[in-house]
Write a protein that holds these residues in place. Structure first.
Motif, mmCIF file in Angstrom:
data_model
loop_
_atom_site.group_PDB
_atom_site.id
_atom_site.type_symbol
_atom_site.label_atom_id
_atom_site.label_comp_id
_atom_site.label_asym_id
_atom_site.label_seq_id
_atom_site.Cartn_x
_atom_site.Cartn_y
_atom_site.Cartn_z
ATOM 1 N N CYS A 62 -63.025 71.443 126.319
ATOM 2 C CA CYS A 62 -61.789 70.561 126.887
ATOM 3 C C CYS A 62 -60.885 70.561 125.923
ATOM 4 N N CYS A 102 -58.356 65.343 136.008
ATOM 5 C CA CYS A 102 -59.669 65.964 135.371
ATOM 6 C C CYS A 102 -60.645 65.490 135.992
ATOM 7 N N CYS A 141 -56.096 70.388 133.295
ATOM 8 C CA CYS A 141 -55.292 69.067 133.358
ATOM 9 C C CYS A 141 -53.582 69.335 133.205
#
Length: 444
Positions: A214, A360, A433
């Motif tokens: 991430c 997300c 995202c």
């Protein structure tokens, strides 16, 4: 329930003095409401005894998986996807001997059911298993407890190890007298026992798929002194600031920051642009992060109480204010108003990450596209909407370059000193995202 500092009374912690093994979990709600029944670790009885499971992340196929588990006659008592993981680990996989559980087989069976997102601690009897999903979406690392005299020493060897610890972020190690040892690799199953740390298996991703750590951990979520992928988060944020100054220069007098997670980026912007860095905001340290507040009103009230203006530093000057991200847009507008009312001639906003446009589904609480400022009509003239002289963001390419520059440099160093095959692993990050490109297909 509550903050760690208030939830545990001293007498409760005293009960832990005589244990030699344990796992714990600090909850950040994504799947499952914030109620005591969803708190972790989850503990269940299995054929071979109790297991305890702590989970960081969010299963991308939680709903489909919930239906499959319940079709097999397994009842679920919570709304948390972490309970699904626990129940799957409790199931006996094919080919397991009756007298002893095969935890590698059980964990691999879990991985075959759900690709991401999870970092796990599984405790069974006198062993802890540290597990990371094959995409490595959420962080997980291992530390060594060492004598206090060796805590800051570069010569503390494995023979000095007094115990082992695992955490999502390495920043937690020093406060308990531990040193960073290494990351758990994507797809890796690590066994931790009185005999030390042993890597049992690494489950591969589907052919052609890159890792998907991430990228928002680097941008905002992680503490700046944590280490991911061989590099400190602070250094990455500083590189983001330098790249931002290259991509989005402006005529100004000073550079400053929205404290504190944007400070490294602001310093990088100042270094690259040649402008002086000053502080324009004084942060009230007794107010929590506004991004994590559960509703808009609380976020807005948080901003009003959160900052004071250091007027003497910027009155009559053109200010470049660097922020790490703009999610909903509720925080930055009151800050700009505060600075202008305190005497700033102009306020130019520079954001050390790209616009966040997509929700997300892997562990960060950005639930709907509609509440993201980048998807609202006001974004077309964002500077006017928030009261800034100008607004510019770092590009996706610039962010990836800043993040991956340090990884490439570390891999080159590893190759020079011959530190093994890990130096050649593939690099990839989840930018869903920002781009809407999710690392796996989402199931509903």
């Amino acid at each position: 329930m509550g903050l760690v500092s208030t939830a545990f009374a001293p007498e409760a912690l005293l009960k832990l003095r005589h244990g030699n093994l344990g796992i714990c979990h600090t909850r950040y709600s994504t799947t499952g409401i914030s109620e005591l029944q969803n708190c972790q670790p989850f503990v269940v009885d299995t054929l071979h005894g109790k297991i305890a499971v702590a989970h960081n992340g969010e299963l991308v196929n939680a709903e489909a998986l919930r239906k499959r588990v319940m079709r097999h006659g397994v009842g679920l008592s919570t709304s948390s996807d972490s309970e699904l993981i626990t129940q799957l680990l409790a199931l006996t996989p094919p080919m397991e001997e009756q007298d002893a559980p095969d935890w590698v087989a059980r964990i691999k069976n879990l991985m075959s059911e759900t690709p991401t997102s999870y970092s796990l601690l599984v405790m069974f009897k006198d062993v802890v298993y540290a597990v990371r999903d094959p995409y490595g979406n959420r962080p997980l690392c291992i530390g060594r407890v060492v004598p206090v005299s060796k805590l800051h020493s570069s010569v503390a060897g494995v023979e000095d190890t007094e115990g082992w610890v695992v955490s999502s972020e390495s920043c937690s190690f020093q406060s308990i007298g531990a040193k960073y040892y290494r990351e758990v690799l994507p797809g890796e199953i690590v066994q931790i026992s009185r005999n030390g740390v042993k890597s049992l298996s690494v489950v591969p991703r589907p052919e052609g798929d890159l890792p998907a750590f991430c990228i928002f951990e680097y941008v905002y979520f992680a503490r700046p002194d944590s280490i991911f992928e061989g590099q400190m988060v602070y250094t990455v944020r500083q590189r983001c600031g330098r790249q931002l100054a290259i991509e989005a220069p402006t005529d100004a007098d000073v550079v400053s920051t929205v404290p504190e997670s944007a400070t490294p980026a602001a310093l990088g912007y100042a270094q690259q642009s040649g402008l002086p860095y000053i502080e324009v905001l004084c942060k009230n340290r007794y107010v929590g992060r506004t991004f994590i507040q559960p509703n808009t009103r609380l976020r807005q009230l948080g901003v009003a109480k959160k900052f004071g203006a250091l007027t003497d530093n910027f009155a009559g000057k053109r200010v470049v204010l660097v922020d790490d991200s703009i999610v909903r847009g509720n925080t930055i507008s009151p800050i700009i108003k505060l600075l202008k009312e305190a005497g700033a001639k102009e306020v130019h906003i520079r954001v050390a990450s790209p616009p966040i446009r997509f929700p997300c589904y892997m562990g960060i609480n950005i639930p709907t596209k509609e509440e993201l400022i980048a998807n609202r009509p006001e974004f077309q003239d964002l500077a006017r909407y928030i009261g800034a002289a100008s607004v510019q963001y770092l590009t996706v390419e610039g962010l990836l370059s800043a993040v991956q520059e340090g990884i490439a440099s570390q891999q080159q160093k590893d190759q020079l000193i011959g530190s093994g095959s890990k130096s050649g692993r593939r690099v990839g990050h989840c930018t869903a995202c920002l781009t809407g490109k999710y690392p796996v297909e989402l199931e509903w």
